[in-house]
Enzyme design. Sequence first.
Site, PDB file in Angstrom:
ATOM      1  N   PRO A  96     -34.475  19.343  27.827  1.00 19.61           N
ATOM      2  CG  PRO A  96     -35.591  21.395  27.719  1.00 19.61           C
ATOM      3  CD  PRO A  96     -35.721  19.954  27.379  1.00 19.61           C
ATOM      4  N   GLY A 100     -36.759  21.250  34.762  1.00 17.08           N
ATOM      5  CA  GLY A 100     -37.837  20.707  35.594  1.00 17.08           C
ATOM      6  C   GLY A 100     -38.619  19.625  34.903  1.00 17.08           C
ATOM      7  CB  SER A 103     -33.238  16.300  31.698  1.00 18.15           C
ATOM      8  OG  SER A 103     -31.868  16.185  31.795  1.00 18.15           O
ATOM      9  CB  SER A 104     -30.891  14.098  35.971  1.00 21.70           C
ATOM     10  OG  SER A 104     -31.513  13.746  37.167  1.00 21.70           O
ATOM     11  CB  ALA A 105     -35.436  10.978  36.426  1.00 18.02           C
ATOM     12  CB  ALA A 106     -35.338  10.848  31.076  1.00 19.17           C
ATOM     13  CG  ASP A 147     -38.142  13.702  38.697  1.00 17.20           C
ATOM     14  OD1 ASP A 147     -39.230  14.020  39.202  1.00 17.20           O
ATOM     15  OD2 ASP A 147     -37.289  14.533  38.345  1.00 17.20           O
TER      16      ASP A 147
END
Length: 316
Positions: A96, A100, A103-106, A147
Amino acid sequence: VTNSATASAPGKIIILGEHFVVHGSLAISAAINKRATVSVSATSEGDAIISSRGNSSRLQMDDGRFRAVKAVLKESFRELNLPGKGLKIEIESEIPPGSGLGSSAAVCVATAGALLRHFDRKVDRESVSRLANRGEASVHGNPSGVDVATSLNGGTILFEKTSGVSEIKADPTIEFLVVFTGLERNTSDLVQKVSKVKENFPSYFSNLSESISKACVLGKKALETGDLETLGALMNLTQTSLSWIGTSNSSIESLIEKINKIGHCHGSKLTGAGGGGSVIALPEITNAKKIASEISKEYPDAFLTNIRQEGLRIEQ
Ligand code: PMV
């Protein structure tokens, strides 16, 4: 060039050391069992088109959507000397956003991996890390890199901004409970808030940073030996520091209180930037499932994860 290439990368939890890691302390983080998957394929349309769950945007459109992914794509096209046209980038994520959990790094790591694969380039760590961090920097302002490093590497790592990653061989039985407060927040705002605290109280902040690094050294040992009691105590201690620097709030604290009320956990704390986002707890191994199902009554997205998950994976 392949017809299409797909890569996936995991989200992460920070077990100890968020925020302080931005200012040079150690941190311990781990990949989780929720992943982002990105596919890159050729299309006859002109621009590069990015889509996720019915939302889509074009690379050259400045509409505020998919900012991190667009930064990764632009940097990749520049570096690889590619026209960056006629491409379809499809994102699917189980992580989601704003929770925290990285998500954006993945998504950035998976995008860089899929893109390099699509253009038959070497998918090496250094290239993926550089490209994915470009994406993170475009949304975060001042990311530590933890991250991206965690998502790319997988497993459990000890991280430092300048020296990078060293792997931790965590006891395989360890499981964390991860609970999203439901409150999305902006990492960049919180990182800025903490920088103000550092500016206003430099010696206080540097003492805290030093303690956090020490906690990470002890935490690494506890993870390796499966000393959950020590690890839980360290999590509780760092939660206090995170609250002192203004990154905790009532949604986090009431969730921690609920976890404490259920009992059978060695420790709990916010994970990531705070201000909402997610809480992690370290349940007693024999009671983990029971605690997870109890907390799920109120927080249905709660889940358990081990900390030996694979990092970037090229799927095809
Ligand atoms: O909440 P997230 O997933 O954006 O994690 C941020 C971690 C911080 O330490 C607060 C920032 C950073 O770049 O290390």
